[in-house]
Scaffold this active site. Structure first.
Site, PDB file in Angstrom:
ATOM      1  N   LYS A   1       0.843  -1.208   0.000  1.00  0.00           N
ATOM      2  CA  LYS A   1       0.000   0.000   0.000  1.00  0.00           C
ATOM      3  C   LYS A   1       0.877   1.257   0.000  1.00  0.00           C
ATOM      4  O   LYS A   1       0.648   2.178  -0.787  1.00  0.00           O
ATOM      5  CB  LYS A   1      -0.895   0.007   1.248  1.00  0.00           C
ATOM      6  CG  LYS A   1      -1.593   1.335   1.478  1.00  0.00           C
ATOM      7  CD  LYS A   1      -2.478   1.326   2.718  1.00  0.00           C
ATOM      8  CE  LYS A   1      -1.772   1.580   4.025  1.00  0.00           C
ATOM      9  NZ  LYS A   1      -1.539   2.997   4.360  1.00  0.00           N
ATOM     10  N   ASN A   2       1.876   1.287   0.893  1.00  0.00           N
ATOM     11  CA  ASN A   2       2.637   2.524   1.073  1.00  0.00           C
ATOM     12  C   ASN A   2       3.671   2.773  -0.018  1.00  0.00           C
ATOM     13  O   ASN A   2       4.360   3.796  -0.009  1.00  0.00           O
ATOM     14  CB  ASN A   2       3.281   2.553   2.463  1.00  0.00           C
ATOM     15  CG  ASN A   2       2.225   2.740   3.542  1.00  0.00           C
ATOM     16  OD1 ASN A   2       1.062   3.033   3.230  1.00  0.00           O
ATOM     17  ND2 ASN A   2       2.603   2.565   4.796  1.00  0.00           N
TER      18      ASN A   2
ATOM     19  N   CYS B   1      -5.587  13.057  13.145  1.00  0.00           N
ATOM     20  CA  CYS B   1      -5.235  11.668  12.833  1.00  0.00           C
ATOM     21  C   CYS B   1      -5.238  10.871  14.125  1.00  0.00           C
ATOM     22  O   CYS B   1      -4.824  11.369  15.169  1.00  0.00           O
ATOM     23  CB  CYS B   1      -3.844  11.634  12.204  1.00  0.00           C
ATOM     24  SG  CYS B   1      -3.266   9.975  11.903  1.00  0.00           S
TER      25      CYS B   1
ATOM     26  N   ARG C   1       1.018  14.430  13.720  1.00  0.00           N
ATOM     27  CA  ARG C   1       1.470  14.320  12.341  1.00  0.00           C
ATOM     28  C   ARG C   1       1.509  15.663  11.575  1.00  0.00           C
ATOM     29  O   ARG C   1       0.739  15.883  10.635  1.00  0.00           O
ATOM     30  CB  ARG C   1       0.625  13.296  11.581  1.00  0.00           C
ATOM     31  CG  ARG C   1       0.650  11.947  12.257  1.00  0.00           C
ATOM     32  CD  ARG C   1      -0.111  10.900  11.510  1.00  0.00           C
ATOM     33  NE  ARG C   1       0.623  10.373  10.368  1.00  0.00           N
ATOM     34  CZ  ARG C   1       0.127   9.460   9.540  1.00  0.00           C
ATOM     35  NH1 ARG C   1      -1.097   9.008   9.706  1.00  0.00           N
ATOM     36  NH2 ARG C   1       0.850   9.002   8.528  1.00  0.00           N
TER      37      ARG C   1
ATOM     38  N   VAL D   1      13.692  11.873  10.548  1.00  0.00           N
ATOM     39  CA  VAL D   1      13.403  11.059   9.364  1.00  0.00           C
ATOM     40  C   VAL D   1      11.896  11.054   9.110  1.00  0.00           C
ATOM     41  O   VAL D   1      11.121  10.698   9.991  1.00  0.00           O
ATOM     42  CB  VAL D   1      13.902   9.611   9.567  1.00  0.00           C
ATOM     43  CG1 VAL D   1      13.526   8.749   8.370  1.00  0.00           C
ATOM     44  CG2 VAL D   1      15.414   9.602   9.778  1.00  0.00           C
ATOM     45  N   SER D   2      11.502  11.452   7.913  1.00  0.00           N
ATOM     46  CA  SER D   2      10.079  11.435   7.545  1.00  0.00           C
ATOM     47  C   SER D   2       9.906  10.794   6.175  1.00  0.00           C
ATOM     48  O   SER D   2      10.504  11.237   5.187  1.00  0.00           O
ATOM     49  CB  SER D   2       9.510  12.854   7.524  1.00  0.00           C
ATOM     50  OG  SER D   2       8.294  12.876   6.791  1.00  0.00           O
TER      51      SER D   2
END
Ligand code: EPZ
Length: 429
Positions: free
Chosen positions: A22-23, A126, A131, A172-173
Site C-alpha cells: 500500500k505505502n 489523525c 502528524r 526522518v520522515s
C-alpha cells in the site's frame, strides 16, 4: 457496517500470497502527476486507499485505467493500473478528499514541480498522533516555493519553477522524503537530500522515477542526490510486496503455532521484524518464493523492542507485535518512538484479556495464558489488525467492528486467513 467474526484457536497452515505494498502503491500513483506520458503500475493492491487516491488523482485530471488479473495469473497478482496525466486539470486538492487520506497531501510536490503552483488542504487530525507537515513545507521552500497557509490550505507557488537545493531533514520522515524527491526530479539543477527516509517504499518510488528519466543517486540510502531534468517520460513498474502485510501474517502464524509460507514476501525488507520474531521463539526462514514462518508448540518468549525508521523495527508492526506478546511467557516492553499516540489498541486488547500497562511511550505487556473473545473496535488500520491476531488465539468469538480500517490496507484479509484454516468470516450490513 461490516464486521469480522473470528472463532479463535485454529492453527494457521498453508500459504498466504502477499499483496503489493500500500505505502509504495500510493506514492507511485502520485508520481504519475509528474509526466504527460503513461505510467503503468502492476501488482497494485486492491484496497480502499488505492480507490480513494484514484478519485483524488482523477480530480487533478489524470486518466486512470485499471485492469485485473489475466487468465492463468495467480491470486497474488494485483491490478495493472495505467495512469496518464497528459494535462493537469486542477492544482487544488480539496479538504473533502485530503482529510480522508493523509498520503494525498503528497500531491503538493509533484503539482508544484509540474505546474509551478498547488493548493492542497492541510490533512487535519489523525488517530495515531499529531502528524505535522512542517518538513514537507520546509523542503518545498528550500526548492524555491513561496508558501502561505490560507483557509486551511497550503498555497504554494514557484512562478519561475523549482530550483535544486540542499535539504537536510532534522528527523526522518517518509512523507517529507517522498515530497522532496518528487519535487526535486523536475527542479532546475542539483538537489542534495540528507537524513532522507530509507524505507523500501522510498527506494521503490525512486527506482520508478529513474525508469521515467529522473537522475537520482543514493537510492535506498539516507543521502539522495538528484540532478533535475526538464521532463519525465512514461514507464512500467511493479509495486514491491507489502512488508507490513508480511510482518502481520508472520505474526498470525506465530501466534497460532502455525506453519505458513508467505508467498512473494521479501525478507530483506523486514530484517528487524524477523530478528524479533526469532527472539520470540518463532522460526522464520527465507525460502524460494517467499518466507516460511513456523512455531512448533514451544512457548512465545517475551521481547524488548523500540520502533524507529528503517531498517529498525517499523511502527506499522508495533500493534501486531503487541498482540503477539500478550501470550508470551513473561513481560515484554515495546517503546513507540515515531507516533506519540499509537497505543489505541491497548484498551481493546485488554477487552480480550491482555495485561498491558503504559509507561509514557513504553508499553509493558505481561503475557497471559489465555485470551477470550469479545466484541472490539479500533481507530486505525494496524490497531485493527492487531485485534485480528489476538482474536485468532482467543478462546471463543471475537467480533471486530469498523472493518473499513482493515479494508484500507489489507486485501481480502478474511480469505487469506481462511485459506490457511482460520475461522474468519465477514459479516455484512
Ligand atoms: C508514512 O507516514 C506511512 N504512510 C505510515 O504508515 C508510517 O507509519 C509512517 O510513514 C512511518 O513509517 C504511508 O506511507 C502512506 P512520517 P508519514 O512523515 O509519511 C513526524 C500505515 O499504517 N513529522 O515518516 O506520514 C511525524 O509526526 C501508515 O500504513 C513531522 O514532525 O510518516 C512522525 O512523528 C500510518 N513533520 C515522524 O515525523 C513532518 O513534516 C515520522 O512520520 C512530517 C512528519
Amino acid at each position: 457496517m461490516d464486521r469480522i467474526r473470528i472463532r479463535g484457536g485454529n492453527r494457521l497452515t498453508g500459504a498466504i500470497p502477499v499483496s503489493g505494498a500500500k505505502n509504495a502503491a500510493l506514492p507511485l500513483m502520485i508520481v504519475s502527476l509528474l509526466s504527460p506520458s503513461t505510467l503503468t503500475l502492476s501488482n497494485v493492491p486492491r484496497l480502499a486507499d488505492v480507490r480513494l487516491l484514484q478519485r483524488i488523482l482523477q480530480n487533478h485530471g489524470i486518466d486512470i485505467m485499471v485492469a485485473g488479473k489475466r487468465p492463468g495469473q495467480t491470486g497474488m497478482a494485483g491490478d495493472v493500473m495505467h495512469l496518464t496525466a497528459r494535462q493537469i486539470a486542477a492544482t487544488t486538492a480539496p479538504y473533502e478528499l485530503v482529510s480522508r487520506m493523509r498520503a494525498s497531501f503528497w500531491v503538493l510536490g509533484p503539482l508544484l514541480a509540474r505546474c509551478g503552483e498547488a493548493r492542497v488542504s492541510l490533512p487535519g487530525g489523525c488517530a495515531i498522533g499529531t502528524r505535522p507537515v512542517d518538513m514537507h513545507l520546509m523542503a518545498m521552500e528550500k526548492l524555491g516555493a513561496e508558501i502561505e497557509i490560507e483557509n486551511g490550505y497550503v498555497v504554494a507557488r514557484a512562478r519561475k519553477g523549482l530550483r535544486g537545493a540542499h535539504i537536510r531533514f532534522d528527523k526522518v520522515s517518509v512523507g517529507a522524503t517522498h515530497a522532496a524527491l518528487m519535487a526535486a526530479v523536475l527542479a532546475a539543477g542539483d538537489t542534495l537530500i540528507e537524513n532522507a527516509a530509507a524505507e523500501p517504499e522510498i527506494g521503490d518510488v525512486a527506482e520508478c522515477l529513474v525508469k521515467m528519466g529522473a537522475r537520482i543517486e543514493g537510492i535506498h540510502s539516507p543521502v539522495l542526490r538528484v540532478s533535475g531534468v526538464t521532463s519525465l517520460g512514461g514507464a512500467s513498474h511493479s509495486v514491491i510486496p507489502d512488508r507490513i502485510e508480511t510482518g502481520t501474517y508472520a505474526m498470525c502464524a506465530g501466534m497460532t503455532g502455525g506453519d505458513v509460507l508467505l508467498q512473494n514476501a521479501n525478507a530483506a525488507h523486514i530484517g528487524a521484524v524477523i530478528d524479533v520474531m526469532r527472539q520470540a521463539g518463532i522460526d522464520v526462514e527465507a525460502v524460494t518464493g517467499g518466507i516460511r514462518v513456523r512455531r512448533d508448540g514451544g512457548p512465545l518468549q517475551p521481547v524488548r523492542v523500540e520502533t524507529a525508521p528503517f531498517p529498525a523495527f517499523p511502527t506499522d508492526c508495533q500493534a501486531q507485535l503487541m498482540a503477539l506478546m500478550t501470550m508470551a511467557s513473561g513481560a515484554s516492553f515495546i517503546r513507540e518512538t515515531i507516533f506519540e499516540n499509537r497505543f489505541m489498541h491497548v484498551q481493546e486488547l485488554a477487552r480480550l484479556g491482555a495485561d498491558i500497562h503504559l509507561h509514557g511511550d513504553t508499553a509493558e505487556i505481561r503475557g497471559v495464558r489465555k485470551l477470550t473473545g469479545a466484541p472490539v473496535m479500533a481507530t486505525d488500520l494496524r490497531a485493527s489488525v492487531s485485534l485480528v491476531i489476538a482474536g485468532l488465539a482467543a478462546a471463543g468469538e471475537t467480533t471486530i467492528n469498523r472493518v473499513y480500517h482493515l479494508d484500507r490496507g489489507f486485501e481480502t484479509l478474511e480469505e487469506k486467513l481462511s485459506a490457511c484454516g482460520a475461522d474468519v468470516t465477514r459479516l455484512t450490513g
